[in-house]
Design a protein around this motif. Sequence first.
Motif, short mmCIF file in Angstrom:
data_model
loop_
_atom_site.label_atom_id
_atom_site.label_comp_id
_atom_site.label_asym_id
_atom_site.label_seq_id
_atom_site.Cartn_x
_atom_site.Cartn_y
_atom_site.Cartn_z
N ALA A 168 -3.33 6.91 -4.35
CA ALA A 168 -2.23 5.96 -4.52
C ALA A 168 -1.29 5.98 -3.32
CB ALA A 168 -1.46 6.27 -5.80
N LEU A 173 0.88 2.76 -3.22
CA LEU A 173 1.11 2.41 -4.61
C LEU A 173 1.92 3.50 -5.29
CD1 LEU A 173 -2.51 1.25 -5.54
CD2 LEU A 173 -0.56 -0.23 -5.01
N THR A 237 -1.66 0.86 -12.37
CA THR A 237 -1.42 0.99 -10.94
C THR A 237 -2.55 0.36 -10.13
OG1 THR A 237 -0.26 3.06 -11.34
CG2 THR A 237 -0.99 2.66 -9.09
N ILE A 243 -8.03 -3.68 -5.19
CA ILE A 243 -7.41 -2.37 -5.04
C ILE A 243 -8.32 -1.29 -5.61
CG2 ILE A 243 -5.50 -0.92 -5.86
CD1 ILE A 243 -3.69 -3.33 -5.62
#
Length: 436
Positions: A168, A173, A237, A243
């Motif tokens: 992440a 993120l 997320t 992603i």
Amino acid sequence: MTSEQADRAVLFYESRSFNYDDSWHDHFTQRFAAEISIQPGQHVLDLACGTGLLTFLEADAVGSSGHAIGVDVTPGMLRVAEFKKRKEPEKYAKVDFYQGDILKLQDIEALKGKQFDVITVSSALVLFPDPASAIEHWTEYLKPGGTFAVDSTHPRNLIPGMVLERVARRLDLQVPYNREWSQNESSLKGVLESAGLNVDKVITVENQSGYGKRQYEVGQWDDFFVENVIVKDVARTFANNDIRRKAQGLYKEEWERLAVNGQVEEIDSVFLGVARKPADGSRYVASSSSKETVFEGGCRCGGVRYTSTQQPSHVTFCYCRACSSISGSGYLPFFHVDDDALNFTHTSTMKTLVLSKFADRFFCTGCGAPIGMKYHFEEGVTALVLGSLDLDTFKGTIPKVEQHIFLREKAPWVTVPDDGAKRLETFAFAGQMGIE
């Protein structure tokens, strides 16, 4: 914690509220409470209290003449806590629960103007991006001389989640936890001292959830990616398919970096710290922050000498061929000191040795002792050889070994100790060094 982060935390924990007590948390909070000296009649504030597991133990300790308050942001957790309180209303008449963001305690009316003898934060510090600032906020509600207790995770605790955090971060993120800073007991001690507290102790609590240590095959990364990203991504997320595709490749890369001999080791431990607010209400300043010399060191013949006003940190055992050859042993142990805390008082026999484009080593030409090393990409820090430190001058405690590096170059006759430290086939900065 921003309001968005608080919302993510609620999403993360709300679904776990009604079976939270069936997990390892019940036993761990008993071990947590046993490390704190709570006296009858005291007032205790339990932050991120969840279902009240620790809050009720603290209420038992303070008795009917004391008061225990729990604060949590998750409604489901607090409903469970209130249910348990209603089952024993007389026993827990002096227990109260409030919903709120624990980084905004000023918004909780019941806490205004209050200070507590003890404040606890169990299994929650890693939820916050700036742990020292969080602790500073919480200890505004701590009486002078009061006790603060908190824990943080071992870097190899819950490995799949730690890898997910790294992924992440690389994708810019947000995730509802921040574990990367918690590397060892010294990491937690440093955070507590940075927040102005005097640390009584930091210990390692092993077997937090009961499994001790376990090994995963390097090829299991995909199973954990599916479990954590496809199934468990409650906060969404990684909701975007593009992603997720990027995350999958990065997850594999980060997972494989942790592997040694095809195995990824998970260690079921946490660090638990107990600290105090100075009795006069002032901010504690660690001795390493002053200009007092806390240790000296140098070579065997005395041609190279140094002093440090900072405690050693980041103890690393390096098994690369260069360190093995220079030391005539299987490895070299190093520790870090900031350059502004290090002063070389004698350098008449100190020479620089360049064995690679990544770092400069220095040693004594008089007795041949290796002294230290500076990486070109790591500014402001010097790595000193642990054997060069003079123990009879040392004021403090040598930190535990943090990591064993370059294990892929380890001599076959060397056995790596089972000390719980991080193990790497290369080095944390391998990418910057151009090492595959």
